[in-house]
Design a protein around this motif. Structure first.
Motif, PDB file in Angstrom:
ATOM      1  N   HIS A   1     -12.922  -3.716   9.371  1.00  0.00           N
ATOM      2  CA  HIS A   1     -13.277  -3.629   7.956  1.00  0.00           C
ATOM      3  C   HIS A   1     -13.227  -2.187   7.458  1.00  0.00           C
ATOM      4  O   HIS A   1     -12.777  -1.928   6.334  1.00  0.00           O
ATOM      5  N   ILE A   2     -13.662  -1.266   8.276  1.00  0.00           N
ATOM      6  CA  ILE A   2     -13.632   0.141   7.878  1.00  0.00           C
ATOM      7  C   ILE A   2     -12.195   0.605   7.692  1.00  0.00           C
ATOM      8  O   ILE A   2     -11.870   1.271   6.701  1.00  0.00           O
ATOM      9  N   SER A   3     -11.342   0.253   8.631  1.00  0.00           N
ATOM     10  CA  SER A   3      -9.932   0.655   8.490  1.00  0.00           C
ATOM     11  C   SER A   3      -9.303   0.001   7.271  1.00  0.00           C
ATOM     12  O   SER A   3      -8.503   0.633   6.557  1.00  0.00           O
ATOM     13  N   PHE A   4      -9.682  -1.237   6.977  1.00  0.00           N
ATOM     14  CA  PHE A   4      -9.171  -1.903   5.776  1.00  0.00           C
ATOM     15  C   PHE A   4      -9.638  -1.180   4.512  1.00  0.00           C
ATOM     16  O   PHE A   4      -8.852  -0.964   3.580  1.00  0.00           O
ATOM     17  N   LEU A   5     -10.907  -0.777   4.470  1.00  0.00           N
ATOM     18  CA  LEU A   5     -11.423  -0.050   3.308  1.00  0.00           C
ATOM     19  C   LEU A   5     -10.758   1.314   3.153  1.00  0.00           C
ATOM     20  O   LEU A   5     -10.471   1.758   2.024  1.00  0.00           O
ATOM     21  N   VAL A   6     -10.490   1.972   4.253  1.00  0.00           N
ATOM     22  CA  VAL A   6      -9.809   3.274   4.182  1.00  0.00           C
ATOM     23  C   VAL A   6      -8.406   3.082   3.618  1.00  0.00           C
ATOM     24  O   VAL A   6      -7.944   3.866   2.780  1.00  0.00           O
ATOM     25  N   GLU A   7      -7.724   2.020   4.050  1.00  0.00           N
ATOM     26  CA  GLU A   7      -6.391   1.722   3.505  1.00  0.00           C
ATOM     27  C   GLU A   7      -6.460   1.421   2.013  1.00  0.00           C
ATOM     28  O   GLU A   7      -5.625   1.892   1.229  1.00  0.00           O
ATOM     29  N   LEU A   8      -7.451   0.629   1.610  1.00  0.00           N
ATOM     30  CA  LEU A   8      -7.614   0.326   0.179  1.00  0.00           C
ATOM     31  C   LEU A   8      -7.860   1.591  -0.625  1.00  0.00           C
ATOM     32  O   LEU A   8      -7.311   1.753  -1.729  1.00  0.00           O
ATOM     33  N   LYS A   9      -8.668   2.478  -0.107  1.00  0.00           N
ATOM     34  CA  LYS A   9      -8.945   3.727  -0.815  1.00  0.00           C
ATOM     35  C   LYS A   9      -7.658   4.535  -0.993  1.00  0.00           C
ATOM     36  O   LYS A   9      -7.394   5.072  -2.075  1.00  0.00           O
ATOM     37  N   LYS A  10      -6.846   4.616   0.061  1.00  0.00           N
ATOM     38  CA  LYS A  10      -5.580   5.341  -0.035  1.00  0.00           C
ATOM     39  C   LYS A  10      -4.669   4.701  -1.082  1.00  0.00           C
ATOM     40  O   LYS A  10      -4.035   5.392  -1.895  1.00  0.00           O
ATOM     41  N   ASP A  11      -4.613   3.362  -1.064  1.00  0.00           N
ATOM     42  CA  ASP A  11      -3.788   2.649  -2.042  1.00  0.00           C
ATOM     43  C   ASP A  11      -4.274   2.906  -3.463  1.00  0.00           C
ATOM     44  O   ASP A  11      -3.474   3.146  -4.373  1.00  0.00           O
ATOM     45  N   LEU A  12      -5.596   2.860  -3.657  1.00  0.00           N
ATOM     46  CA  LEU A  12      -6.140   3.108  -4.995  1.00  0.00           C
ATOM     47  C   LEU A  12      -5.888   4.540  -5.442  1.00  0.00           C
ATOM     48  O   LEU A  12      -5.578   4.794  -6.621  1.00  0.00           O
ATOM     49  N   GLU A  13      -6.019   5.482  -4.548  1.00  0.00           N
ATOM     50  CA  GLU A  13      -5.726   6.871  -4.905  1.00  0.00           C
ATOM     51  C   GLU A  13      -4.268   7.033  -5.313  1.00  0.00           C
ATOM     52  O   GLU A  13      -3.952   7.735  -6.280  1.00  0.00           O
ATOM     53  N   THR A  14      -3.380   6.355  -4.602  1.00  0.00           N
ATOM     54  CA  THR A  14      -1.956   6.394  -4.950  1.00  0.00           C
ATOM     55  C   THR A  14      -1.729   5.773  -6.318  1.00  0.00           C
ATOM     56  O   THR A  14      -0.993   6.326  -7.166  1.00  0.00           O
TER      57      THR A  14
END
Length: 106
Positions: free
Chosen positions: A82-95
């Motif tokens: 879940h943490i890795s998924f949230l980190v990926e989502l954050k990167k996607d949102l920043e992009t």
């Protein structure tokens, strides 16, 4: 007279040593008459019952600990996912927000 005095003192020392040697035995025997044997047996039975309950409780706690250890391992693995998924989502949102800001300035 001197010889009789020394023998009397030796007898007194010997009697006191014998009295000192038998004092614990006399004390224990007097305690045996003070305590009811039925009460002692009841106390022993109660202690055996409590020991059995404590052993059962200890076994239950050991089983609980092993169960919790296995659940902890699986939960920690899921949490890492879940943490890795949230980190990926954050990167996607920043992009995405970066692209939106770039489009605003065009």
């Amino acid at each position: 007279m001197n010889a009789s005095n020394s023998q009397d003192s030796n007898d007194a020392v010997g009697d006191s040593c014998l009295n000192n040697a038998y004092a614990p035995i006399v004390f224990v025997q007097s305690l045996q008459h003070q305590v009811n044997e039925h009460d002692i047996n009841a106390i022993i039975q109660s202690q055996k019952h409590m020991l059995a309950r404590f052993e059962k409780t200890n076994e239950m706690l050991a089983n609980c600990n092993t169960l919790l250890a296995t659940r902890y391992v699986t939960s920690s693995k899921e949490l890492k996912k879940h943490i890795s998924f949230l980190v990926e989502l954050k990167k996607d949102l920043e992009t995405i927000f970066r692209r939106i800001r770039f489009m605003k300035y065009l």
